[in-house]
Scaffold this motif. Structure first.
Motif, mmCIF file in Angstrom:
data_model
loop_
_atom_site.group_PDB
_atom_site.id
_atom_site.type_symbol
_atom_site.label_atom_id
_atom_site.label_comp_id
_atom_site.label_asym_id
_atom_site.label_seq_id
_atom_site.Cartn_x
_atom_site.Cartn_y
_atom_site.Cartn_z
ATOM 1 N N UNK A 1 -29.595 -0.826 54.826
ATOM 2 C CA UNK A 1 -28.531 -1.582 54.157
ATOM 3 C C UNK A 1 -28.388 -2.997 54.705
ATOM 4 N N UNK A 2 -28.838 -3.231 55.948
ATOM 5 C CA UNK A 2 -28.748 -4.556 56.569
ATOM 6 C C UNK A 2 -30.045 -5.350 56.465
ATOM 7 N N UNK A 3 -31.051 -4.797 55.790
ATOM 8 C CA UNK A 3 -32.326 -5.483 55.645
ATOM 9 C C UNK A 3 -33.294 -5.265 56.786
ATOM 10 N N UNK A 4 -32.932 -4.435 57.768
ATOM 11 C CA UNK A 4 -33.856 -4.105 58.858
ATOM 12 C C UNK A 4 -34.874 -3.088 58.377
ATOM 13 N N UNK B 1 -38.024 -5.281 65.330
ATOM 14 C CA UNK B 1 -37.467 -5.511 66.658
ATOM 15 C C UNK B 1 -36.129 -4.825 66.889
ATOM 16 N N UNK B 2 -35.575 -4.164 65.870
ATOM 17 C CA UNK B 2 -34.386 -3.354 66.123
ATOM 18 C C UNK B 2 -34.756 -2.105 66.910
ATOM 19 N N UNK B 3 -36.059 -1.772 66.941
ATOM 20 C CA UNK B 3 -36.567 -0.712 67.802
ATOM 21 C C UNK B 3 -37.009 -1.355 69.117
ATOM 22 N N UNK B 4 -36.744 -0.697 70.237
ATOM 23 C CA UNK B 4 -37.221 -1.216 71.516
ATOM 24 C C UNK B 4 -38.690 -0.841 71.684
ATOM 25 N N UNK B 5 -39.376 -1.584 72.529
ATOM 26 C CA UNK B 5 -40.781 -1.281 72.816
ATOM 27 C C UNK B 5 -40.904 0.142 73.357
ATOM 28 N N UNK B 6 -39.962 0.535 74.204
ATOM 29 C CA UNK B 6 -40.011 1.871 74.814
ATOM 30 C C UNK B 6 -39.876 2.980 73.774
ATOM 31 N N UNK B 7 -39.012 2.778 72.778
ATOM 32 C CA UNK B 7 -38.869 3.843 71.781
ATOM 33 C C UNK B 7 -40.021 3.858 70.782
#
Length: 113
Positions: free
Chosen positions: A93-96, A55-61
């Protein structure tokens, strides 16, 4: 951390293909934030669905993005949603989860080797 030793034959059993994300929808029922994805894996395999904690990526991207996915795991129930493939990524590095994807435009359905 010890890693189990795999043979080359083990690797050949895992079918990893290039797919293109064609649809992204919210997955509010998920325990951790996630998207429901539909991934086009080409003529031979078709469109498969999965969920991914990206979810760090947007649906649009995400729509139109090439991804790598394991296509021959048994489908897995994720809550009320049936996941048919496993989209691959690695943690930053943040676990994403950062998606594993080809760095050039390649035909969908192509197998990793």
């Amino acid at each position: 951390m010890s890693t189990a030793i795999a043979t080359f034959d083990d690797f050949l059993k895992t079918d990893i293909r290039v797919g293109r994300i064609v649809e992204v929808n919210p997955f509010p029922e998920a325990r951790k934030p996630a998207w429901k994805l539909k991934v086009d894996l080409g003529e031979e395999i078709g469109i498969k669905k999965t969920s991914a904690q990206i979810t760090q990526y947007s649906a649009e991207e995400l729509v139109g993005t090439l991804v790598m996915a394991v296509v021959n795991f048994k489908p897995r129930q994720i809550g009320k949603y049936m996941s048919e493939i496993l989209v691959l990524g690695v943690p930053d590095a943040n676990g994403n989860v950062v998606l594993i994807r080809p760095d050039k435009d390649v035909p969908i359905g192509g197998r990793l080797y």
